[in-house]
Design a protein around this motif. Structure first.
Motif, PDB file in Angstrom:
ATOM      1  N   MET A  45     -49.509-102.149  22.321  1.00 24.55           N
ATOM      2  CA  MET A  45     -49.776-102.821  23.580  1.00 24.55           C
ATOM      3  C   MET A  45     -48.750-102.379  24.626  1.00 24.55           C
ATOM      4  O   MET A  45     -47.556-102.315  24.343  1.00 24.55           O
ATOM      5  CB  MET A  45     -49.726-104.341  23.418  1.00 24.55           C
ATOM      6  CG  MET A  45     -50.257-105.112  24.624  1.00 24.55           C
ATOM      7  SD  MET A  45     -50.272-106.917  24.378  1.00 24.55           S
ATOM      8  CE  MET A  45     -51.436-107.082  23.023  1.00 24.55           C
ATOM      9  N   ALA A  94     -46.632-110.081  23.267  1.00 28.60           N
ATOM     10  CA  ALA A  94     -48.094-110.161  23.401  1.00 28.60           C
ATOM     11  C   ALA A  94     -48.590-111.576  23.636  1.00 28.60           C
ATOM     12  O   ALA A  94     -49.516-111.798  24.427  1.00 28.60           O
ATOM     13  CB  ALA A  94     -48.767-109.574  22.162  1.00 28.60           C
ATOM     14  N   GLY A  97     -53.888-114.122  22.336  1.00 30.38           N
ATOM     15  CA  GLY A  97     -54.936-113.364  22.995  1.00 30.38           C
ATOM     16  C   GLY A  97     -56.291-113.579  22.349  1.00 30.38           C
ATOM     17  O   GLY A  97     -56.486-114.503  21.553  1.00 30.38           O
ATOM     18  N   LEU A 102     -59.039-108.259  19.311  1.00 30.39           N
ATOM     19  CA  LEU A 102     -58.360-107.782  18.099  1.00 30.39           C
ATOM     20  C   LEU A 102     -59.346-107.103  17.159  1.00 30.39           C
ATOM     21  O   LEU A 102     -59.061-106.035  16.604  1.00 30.39           O
ATOM     22  CB  LEU A 102     -57.663-108.939  17.384  1.00 30.39           C
ATOM     23  CG  LEU A 102     -56.920-108.554  16.097  1.00 30.39           C
ATOM     24  CD1 LEU A 102     -55.811-107.551  16.383  1.00 30.39           C
ATOM     25  CD2 LEU A 102     -56.345-109.785  15.400  1.00 30.39           C
ATOM     26  N   ASP A 114     -61.694-110.234  27.691  1.00 31.74           N
ATOM     27  CA  ASP A 114     -60.783-111.180  27.056  1.00 31.74           C
ATOM     28  C   ASP A 114     -60.944-112.549  27.713  1.00 31.74           C
ATOM     29  O   ASP A 114     -60.544-112.752  28.842  1.00 31.74           O
ATOM     30  CB  ASP A 114     -59.331-110.706  27.150  1.00 31.74           C
ATOM     31  CG  ASP A 114     -58.889-110.401  28.564  1.00 31.74           C
ATOM     32  OD1 ASP A 114     -59.744-110.010  29.381  1.00 31.74           O
ATOM     33  OD2 ASP A 114     -57.694-110.570  28.880  1.00 31.74           O
ATOM     34  N   GLY A 121     -50.805-112.310  18.947  1.00 30.82           N
ATOM     35  CA  GLY A 121     -50.657-110.871  19.147  1.00 30.82           C
ATOM     36  C   GLY A 121     -49.290-110.353  18.767  1.00 30.82           C
ATOM     37  O   GLY A 121     -49.142-109.165  18.440  1.00 30.82           O
ATOM     38  N   TRP A 172     -55.751-108.043  26.673  1.00 27.58           N
ATOM     39  CA  TRP A 172     -55.510-108.958  25.561  1.00 27.58           C
ATOM     40  C   TRP A 172     -55.540-110.426  25.947  1.00 27.58           C
ATOM     41  O   TRP A 172     -56.137-111.244  25.265  1.00 27.58           O
ATOM     42  CB  TRP A 172     -54.159-108.618  24.935  1.00 27.58           C
ATOM     43  CG  TRP A 172     -53.685-109.554  23.875  1.00 27.58           C
ATOM     44  CD1 TRP A 172     -52.587-110.385  23.897  1.00 27.58           C
ATOM     45  CD2 TRP A 172     -54.288-109.761  22.586  1.00 27.58           C
ATOM     46  NE1 TRP A 172     -52.475-111.085  22.736  1.00 27.58           N
ATOM     47  CE2 TRP A 172     -53.501-110.720  21.905  1.00 27.58           C
ATOM     48  CE3 TRP A 172     -55.415-109.236  21.953  1.00 27.58           C
ATOM     49  CZ2 TRP A 172     -53.814-111.153  20.618  1.00 27.58           C
ATOM     50  CZ3 TRP A 172     -55.721-109.672  20.670  1.00 27.58           C
ATOM     51  CH2 TRP A 172     -54.927-110.621  20.021  1.00 27.58           C
TER      52      TRP A 172
END
Length: 305
Positions: A45, A94, A97, A102, A114, A121, A172
């Protein structure tokens, strides 16, 4: 599932890709592992920092701040392309999310929108914070973009992932906008990663927000026929959906999420059946209606007979 690289492997992979790397303090043991698990990892990410100045940026990403303790990533990518390693293990980069995102990363398919924030995450992604104000005016120098490409490539190369295993923070978590700004051309970055890996760049089909549907009879037919088939033929598209769920559950290595219901997938599904309490012939890796429905309920697909 893919266990995280060791800190030494992480450092070596970045250097092997030609990056300038600076190790900051005891980065190898600086993490948030006491707050939850680290791994299995499924992707990379990329973020921007909303800061100016490399030294200050590195300090913030290493130490965090009152509202969010550090480390805030694994590596900081500076304007000049240098990568500063500030932590390793679970890091606060992260947050929560979208589980559908994922699954798309696991399956290396087009990303859906998203619209949820329910999945951890920090457990599943390597994170790079990139020095940029994030005001849509601060430019991204070529040296920094090239370093981002190399960093992504290094981790994808190690794990056998394609460029589709890389996402932005904005992909995300709803409400996030990073990374953005002049020179941040995400499609070009993914194309450059693909070129370095020697693979085709990802295409951009429209996202499909509908819930995937798996046909039990077709899946069972694949589970019975695929293990004996040579190569990795995709006999039924729903196999990919089930394999992505098994990867997400930690029962199947991402490398085997290929649409072929082979021996590894049979073994992974048998682990899921045993997890549900089945034994003997009832845990043979061949899906049944109840076990498949429970897998779909947990990992986001519907089942039809």
């Amino acid at each position: 599932m893919a266990p995280p690289m060791t800190a030494s492997q992480f450092l070596a992979a970045l250097k092997a890709e030609g990056l300038r790397v600076v190790e900051v303090g005891d980065w190898r043991n600086h993490n948030r592992n006491h707050k939850g698990p680290w791994g299995p990892v499924h992707g990379v990410m990329i973020h921007h920092t909303v800061t100016r100045g490399t030294q200050r940026t590195v300090e913030i990403c290493r130490d965090g701040h009152t509202a969010l303790p550090g480390p805030l990533c694994h590596g900081v990518i500076a304007k000049d392309g240098t990568v500063y390693l500030v932590g390793y293990g679970r890091t606060n980069h992260a947050g929560l999310g979208d589980p559908d995102v994922l699954r798309a990363v696991i399956n290396e398919t087009a990303l859906p929108a998203d619209n949820e924030a329910s999945t951890d995450g920090n457990r599943h992604f390597y994170g790079f914070e990139c020095e940029n104000l994030g005001d849509d005016k601060d430019p991204w120098p070529d040296e920094q973009i090239k370093a981002i490409v190399k960093a992504i490539t290094a981790l994808c190369r190690h794990h056998g992932w394609s460029a589709r295993s890389t996402i932005r923070h904005l992909d995300w978590q709803p409400g996030k906008v990073d990374p953005r700004g002049p020179g941040m051309q995400w499609d070009d970055i993914l194309a450059d990663v693909s070129a370095r890996l020697g693979t085709k760049p990802p295409t951009k089909p429209a996202p499909t927000p509908t819930t995937p549907v798996v046909d039990l009879s077709k899946l069972v037919a694949a589970a019975k026929a695929d293990p004996a088939a040579s190569g990795t033929p995709v006999t039924y598209s729903g196999v990919r959906t089930v394999e992505a769920a098994l990867v997400d559950a930690g029962y199947l290595a991402k490398a085997y999420s290929d649409g072929h219901y082979g021996t590894a997938t049979v073994q992974a599904y048998a682990k899921w059946q045993r997890h549900l309490g089945y034994t003997g012939a009832d845990a043979d890796g061949i899906p049944g209606r109840t076990s498949l429905t429970r897998l779909g309920d947990k990992y986001g697909f519907d089942v039809v007979a």
